[in-house]
Design an enzyme around this catalytic site. Structure first.
Site, short mmCIF file in Angstrom:
data_model
loop_
_atom_site.label_atom_id
_atom_site.label_comp_id
_atom_site.label_asym_id
_atom_site.label_seq_id
_atom_site.Cartn_x
_atom_site.Cartn_y
_atom_site.Cartn_z
N HIS A 100 0.86 -1.42 0.00
CA HIS A 100 0.12 0.23 -0.31
C HIS A 100 1.25 1.75 -0.45
O HIS A 100 1.68 1.36 -0.21
CB HIS A 100 -0.81 -0.17 1.15
CG HIS A 100 -2.06 -0.34 0.96
ND1 HIS A 100 -3.17 -0.91 0.17
CD2 HIS A 100 -2.70 -1.99 1.67
CE1 HIS A 100 -4.23 -1.81 0.19
NE2 HIS A 100 -3.78 -2.54 1.45
N ASP A 115 -0.59 6.35 -4.14
CA ASP A 115 -1.67 6.11 -4.28
C ASP A 115 -1.93 7.16 -5.17
O ASP A 115 -1.71 7.62 -6.12
CB ASP A 115 -2.52 6.19 -3.00
CG ASP A 115 -2.34 4.81 -3.06
OD1 ASP A 115 -1.66 3.80 -3.26
OD2 ASP A 115 -4.04 4.78 -2.35
#
Length: 365
Positions: free
Chosen positions: A133, A163
């Site tokens: 992540h 992200d």
């Protein structure tokens, strides 16, 4: 708040995008393209409506449902690919190949296709197949280590750097560059957009300062990481905060003036040995008034000193309101399309649909 409109307009009007549904940066990239006028068709598994946390990211889209394990549905998706300009996918390397939707197959069906691949680690390298992540991608780049106060743990910057900053923004950047190149070559290509690469690119200035001996690996001791008293946040008397970013000497002077601090006898602004004294002085001063009282003092100055607002407070900020920076769609307050264009402005995105569109009816022309 503005209300949605069905008009499809913007600089990317006429560009067709197939989005293979995923989470995080892939859908965000598709949203950004849709905001600029692209005709985005999101392909997702059946029975995903009405959606929940991810639903606002479906704005401005047509949504079709397909079982990507069913060869018949794969063939229908390839029918869309034949008519598309762009495909976006965010699976681990090799997954779309096993589905029958890999770049070789897609480009054989449509040689002009721009095939955008969004991953954390990239399409190759020893960690390419590993899960991760945002926090993991930026941890290997040095970025996470640099964020936080001296002597304290690194602080994740939400999921903005990996992200979205290093992920979806670079995917969109790559897609647009490939579309421009296609005008000359007539050919599509594959884009390997990796969050770890994007995070490294975002930190270019820090790498530059480090290379010149102006940045230390010790957290909280540098120009932009709370190492300097003039680039930090300070608590006010009501338990809220002001953000101070007066790097340039003239802006620093404005900040001192607003705080009613005489510069005579103070340490030099950039003296690392004087920062504790300056920080103590600024801390004491900011505690004497409320946040809003300080904003009344600094609002019309170049002191680079502003209130730290919550998301809820940001909805009412006069500057954001004046620029219509936030809009309400489907009952959810969210960002307006950005950036803004003088000749081909984008429209207000349409709400997320409540049901899928038959895949056979999309781009039926």
């Amino acid at each position: 708040m503005s209300t949605p409109s069905t008009a499809k307009q913007g600089p990317l009007a006429g560009v067709r995008v197939v989005e293979l549904a995923g989470i995080g940066p892939g859908p965000h990239a598709a949203l950004l393209l849709a905001d600029l006028g692209a005709d985005v068709v999101r392909v997702q598994r059946p029975n995903q409506f009405p959606g929940f946390m991810e639903r606002p990211q479906w704005r401005g889209r047509t949504i079709v449902e397909a079982n990507l394990k069913d060869p018949a549905d794969i063939e229908k998706v390839l029918g869309l690919v034949e008519k598309a300009d762009v495909l976006i996918e965010g699976f681990r390397p090799g997954v779309t190949e096993r589905m029958g939707l890999g770049p070789e197959t897609a480009l054989e069906r449509n040689p002009r296709l721009v095939y955008g691949r969004m991953t954390g680690w990239g399409q190759d390298g020893p960690m390419a197949d590993r899960a991760g992540h945002d926090i993991n991608y930026i941890s290997l780049t040095g970025v996470l280590n640099a964020i936080g106060r001296k002597g304290e743990r690194p602080v994740p910057p939400l999921n903005m750097v990996g992200d979205f900053g290093g992920g979806s923004m670079f995917l969109v950047f790559g897609i647009l560059a490939a579309l421009v190149e296609r005008q000359n070559s007539g050919k599509g290509q594959v884009i390997d957009s990796a969050m770890i690469d994007g995070a490294l690119a975002l930190s270019h200035m820090i790498w530059g300062m480090k290379g010149m001996g102006l940045w230390s690996d010790e957290r909280g001791t540098n120009l932009l990481d709370t190492g300097m008293a003039f680039y930090d946040t300070y608590e006010t008397s009501d338990g809220k905060y002001m953000a101070v970013g007066c790097i340039e000497p003239q802006f620093y002077a404005e900040m001192l003036k607003g705080l009613e601090i005489d510069s005579e006898g103070l340490p030099f602004q950039l003296d690392p040995n004087g920062q504790d004294q300056l920080r103590k002085l600024f801390t004491e001063k900011f505690k004497t008034r409320t946040r809003d009282e300080w904003w009344a003092i600094f609002e019309n100055t170049d002191a680079c000193t502003t209130p730290v607002l919550t998301f809820t407070e940001a909805e009412q900020n006069p500057h954001i309101v004046a620029r219509s920076g936030l809009i309400e769609i489907d009952g959810v307050v969210q960002h307006a399309p950005a950036p803004r264009f003088s000749r081909t402005p984008g429209g207000i995105p349409t709400p997320p649909p409540n049901a899928g569109t038959p895949i056979e009816s999309v781009w039926a022309d």
